[in-house]
Design an enzyme around this catalytic site. Structure first.
Site, PDB file in Angstrom:
ATOM      1  N   THR A   1      -3.966   6.307   1.978  1.00 60.28           N
ATOM      2  CA  THR A   1      -4.205   7.699   2.379  1.00 60.28           C
ATOM      3  C   THR A   1      -4.940   8.455   1.275  1.00 60.28           C
ATOM      4  O   THR A   1      -4.638   9.615   0.976  1.00 60.28           O
ATOM      5  CB  THR A   1      -2.894   8.421   2.751  1.00 60.28           C
ATOM      6  OG1 THR A   1      -2.026   7.526   3.459  1.00 60.28           O
ATOM      7  CG2 THR A   1      -3.167   9.609   3.666  1.00 60.28           C
TER       8      THR A   1
ATOM      9  N   ARG B   1       1.348  10.269   0.592  1.00 61.01           N
ATOM     10  CA  ARG B   1       1.837  11.261   1.550  1.00 61.01           C
ATOM     11  C   ARG B   1       3.066  11.997   1.049  1.00 61.01           C
ATOM     12  O   ARG B   1       3.581  12.876   1.742  1.00 61.01           O
ATOM     13  CB  ARG B   1       2.171  10.574   2.884  1.00 61.01           C
ATOM     14  CG  ARG B   1       0.989   9.885   3.533  1.00 61.01           C
ATOM     15  CD  ARG B   1       1.382   9.216   4.828  1.00 61.01           C
ATOM     16  NE  ARG B   1       0.307   8.397   5.379  1.00 61.01           N
ATOM     17  CZ  ARG B   1       0.400   7.658   6.479  1.00 61.01           C
ATOM     18  NH1 ARG B   1       1.541   7.647   7.162  1.00 61.01           N
ATOM     19  NH2 ARG B   1      -0.618   6.944   6.892  1.00 61.01           N
TER      20      ARG B   1
ATOM     21  N   GLU C   1       0.874  -1.170   0.000  1.00 65.32           N
ATOM     22  CA  GLU C   1       0.000   0.000   0.000  1.00 65.32           C
ATOM     23  C   GLU C   1       0.910   1.218   0.000  1.00 65.32           C
ATOM     24  O   GLU C   1       1.563   1.509   0.997  1.00 65.32           O
ATOM     25  CB  GLU C   1      -0.893   0.003   1.238  1.00 65.32           C
ATOM     26  CG  GLU C   1      -1.707   1.279   1.394  1.00 65.32           C
ATOM     27  CD  GLU C   1      -2.343   1.418   2.773  1.00 65.32           C
ATOM     28  OE1 GLU C   1      -2.564   2.578   3.207  1.00 65.32           O
ATOM     29  OE2 GLU C   1      -2.598   0.382   3.422  1.00 65.32           O
TER      30      GLU C   1
ATOM     31  N   LYS D   1     -10.972  -0.935   6.878  1.00 64.09           N
ATOM     32  CA  LYS D   1      -9.713  -0.636   7.563  1.00 64.09           C
ATOM     33  C   LYS D   1     -10.060  -0.117   8.956  1.00 64.09           C
ATOM     34  O   LYS D   1     -10.893   0.782   9.104  1.00 64.09           O
ATOM     35  CB  LYS D   1      -8.951   0.423   6.761  1.00 64.09           C
ATOM     36  CG  LYS D   1      -7.726   0.991   7.457  1.00 64.09           C
ATOM     37  CD  LYS D   1      -7.048   2.007   6.539  1.00 64.09           C
ATOM     38  CE  LYS D   1      -5.829   2.630   7.200  1.00 64.09           C
ATOM     39  NZ  LYS D   1      -5.039   3.455   6.277  1.00 64.09           N
TER      40      LYS D   1
END
Length: 207
Positions: A67, A44, A40, A127
């Site tokens: 994210t 960021r 993953e 999640k």
């Protein structure tokens, strides 16, 4: 591709923060060599989308985007080659856009209300984030009682010592984390060390 089955098969999802997209291909090789051909890549850093593209083009690994907080990021990630999308919270527009693209979406949830919102959107794999500060494995177990149809992928604040507690729960599909991918090791380009750390994590979970 059946992403939930891939998650169940590997039990671990390396959460990657890459500062240099040039590291994407050697990282993909290092993960695969360590026995964990999945990643993953979190959005960021400015290089994240390019890194996803390079990993996807390199092959030998299932790569997703993490994210993700907007539909525009979904578009960018899928265009780059991501086969799954991870969001820190539940967003119906993000879920809808992922379905339009035909990619698996893993939205975040930590409360019963958020889980019910996800179920209303027919999302049954979530999640659990941030796991470490939201009650840990005990909180996942508590949520699993009224929501037996939901599977969780806890992420956030998990380390080599606590991962086994989560994986012991029947409702936990896999666990995400970055403990096997220290940013300092990635920055140094020490991919042999990455392979060692990943292999050690895989072996620990197998035991």
């Amino acid at each position: 591709m059946n992403i939930p089955e891939v998650l169940r098969q590997h039990s671990l999802v390396p959460v990657v923060v890459l500062d240099d997209a040039a590291d994407a291909a050697p990282l993909a090789d290092a993960l695969a060599a360590g026995g964990l051909p999945i990643a993953e890549v979190t959005l960021r850093t400015p290089s994240a989308i390019e890194a996803i593209g390079r990993m996807a083009a390199h092959g030998g690994i299932v790569v997703g985007a993490g994210t993700v907080t907007s539909v525009e990021q979904v578009d960018d990630a899928v265009r780059a080659g991501a086969t799954f999308v991870v969001s820190p919270g539940f967003s119906e527009p993000i879920v809808r856009r992922c379905r339009e693209h035909g990619v698996f979406v893993l939205p975040g949830a930590t409360t019963a209300t958020e889980v019910m919102s996800a179920l209303a959107a027919e999302v049954t794999v979530l999640k659990f984030f941030p796991a470490g500060t939201s009650g840990g494995a005990a909180a996942v177990a508590a949520l699993s009682a009224p929501f037996g149809q939901v599977s969780f992928v806890p992420t956030g604040g998990i380390d080599a010592a606590s991962v086994v507690e989560y994986l012991a729960l029947p409702s936990v599909l896999a666990v995400g984390g970055s403990w096997m991918l220290p940013r300092s090791v990635l920055a140094a380009g020490d991919f042999a060390r990455v392979t060692e750390l990943v292999a050690a994590s895989v072996a620990a979970v197998a035991r």
